[in-house]
Scaffold this active site. Structure first.
Site, PDB file in Angstrom:
ATOM      1  N   HIS A  41       0.848  -1.201   0.000  1.00 39.50           N
ATOM      2  CA  HIS A  41       0.000   0.000   0.000  1.00 39.50           C
ATOM      3  C   HIS A  41       0.878   1.242   0.000  1.00 39.50           C
ATOM      4  CE1 HIS A  41      -3.510  -2.557   1.656  1.00 39.50           C
ATOM      5  NE2 HIS A  41      -3.683  -2.297   0.376  1.00 39.50           N
ATOM      6  N   GLU A  66       1.819   3.368   2.989  1.00 42.09           N
ATOM      7  CA  GLU A  66       2.454   2.597   4.060  1.00 42.09           C
ATOM      8  C   GLU A  66       3.942   2.414   3.741  1.00 42.09           C
ATOM      9  OE1 GLU A  66      -0.065  -0.876   4.432  1.00 42.09           O
ATOM     10  OE2 GLU A  66      -1.860   0.373   4.568  1.00 42.09           O
ATOM     11  N   GLU A  89       0.447  -5.623  10.770  1.00 40.33           N
ATOM     12  CA  GLU A  89       0.150  -4.184  10.754  1.00 40.33           C
ATOM     13  C   GLU A  89       1.043  -3.512  11.789  1.00 40.33           C
ATOM     14  OE1 GLU A  89      -1.872  -2.632   8.721  1.00 40.33           O
ATOM     15  OE2 GLU A  89      -3.201  -4.190   7.917  1.00 40.33           O
TER      16      GLU A  89
HETATM   17 ZN   LIG Z   1      -1.915  -2.006   4.018  1.00 36.17          ZN
END
Ligand SMILES: [Zn+2]
Length: 304
Positions: free
Chosen positions: A64, A67, A269
């Protein structure tokens, strides 16, 4: 802590990463740089291979766009691991050369280079997607919330693991900053590159680095092996993160990996806050993330 070669800067993008990767390879001749494919804009997507062992581990970062701090985590980890191997010293509580001999790590530090550069540097009118990007971004020049690739496709919704169900769930109106799964699974070259790379190397364990939430996702529709839950709990214990069993999510890279290979695959995450996480948090995030990256090299055996 490393950071002597890799530049910890808040405008980190593709070109800076390539410079750092080349410097890391010069300092550590046992690092092998290759390219797994190209982005939509023709940027070669690098992979670093490190180790001589039979246990094949894959880490990736920056699926992403906003990110991108995860790319820095990947690079700094390569620097720290490379230093520890070269000097025969420990990384956390593990002797690096033992990890090096037991495993082969395949690191793809920036899956979505066009997206990262869009978030970091924006676009001007000479960019071939300028008009479309402005339209998809509702005429805003602020791309800080952009997660997709340069065609407005969310690369982590691109994999053939109940992709049709994910598409119905997302109910997308079309390309945009996030959550558009594309017109078909694997329609985007970055997703194709990673799928081909994964099939070719037949990994025993994979970890995809995302931000944020300090959580570890470890399951997919009961396709995961029994030990996946146990590994997630070990990773959670060392990092202070929370192992979370997810439902109602499909078409992600780790979903597809678990479904296809029935081996442990994780989305981690890292960090906590609002994306993009600020560079001022980098070292705190890295301290946590490296515990997961080191243990990920230690937990898997050939039977996995
Ligand atoms: Zn992500």
């Amino acid at each position: 802590m490393s950071g002597r070669i890799v530049s910890i800067v808040d405008d980190y993008g593709y070109d800076k990463m390539i410079v750092d990767l080349n410097r890391l390879c010069s300092a550590n001749p046992f690092l092998q740089l290759s390219y797994i494919g190209e982005s939509v804009m023709g940027k070669p997507i690098p992979a670093i291979q490190i180790g001589t062992g039979d246990v094949r581990i894959h880490y990736n970062a920056a699926f992403h766009a906003n990110e991108w701090i995860t790319s820095l985590i990947a690079l700094v980890f390569l620097e720290e691991y490379g230093n520890a191997i070269r000097t025969d010293s420990f990384i956390l509580d593990r002797r690096a050369i033992d990890l090096f001999r037991r495993t082969t790590l395949y690191m793809v530090p920036m899956v979505n280079p066009d997206g990262v550069d869009l978030v970091q540097y924006g676009v001007n009118e000479s960019h071939p997607f300028y008009e479309l990007l402005m339209q998809w971004n509702e005429s805003s020049c602020d791309y800080s919330q952009w997660k997709s690739n340069i065609r407005g496709v969310d690369l982590n919704d691109q994999f053939p693991a109940h992709w049709e169900i994910e598409t119905l769930r997302r109910n997308p109106t079309g390309p945009g900053p996030r959550d558009y799964p594309g017109e078909a699974p694997l329609s985007e070259p970055e997703a194709v590159a990673l799928a081909d790379f994964t099939k070719h190397n037949n990994f025993h364990l994979v970890i995809a680095l995302h931000t944020q939430g300090r959580e570890i996702y470890w399951n997919y529709r009961d396709y995961e092996p029994i030990r996946a839950c146990w590994i997630a709990e070990q990773l959670a214990a060392v990092s202070g993160y929370k192992a979370v069993k997810l439902t109602d999510s499909d078409a992600g890279y780790k979903d597809w990996f678990i479904q296809e290979f029935r081996r442990p695959g994780f989305t981690v995450e890292v960090g906590f806050g609002s994306n993009p996480l600020p560079i001022g948090q980098f070292y705190d995030i890295y301290e946590e993330a490296r515990t997961i990256l080191v243990l990920g090299l230690s937990l898997c055996s050939l039977s996995d």
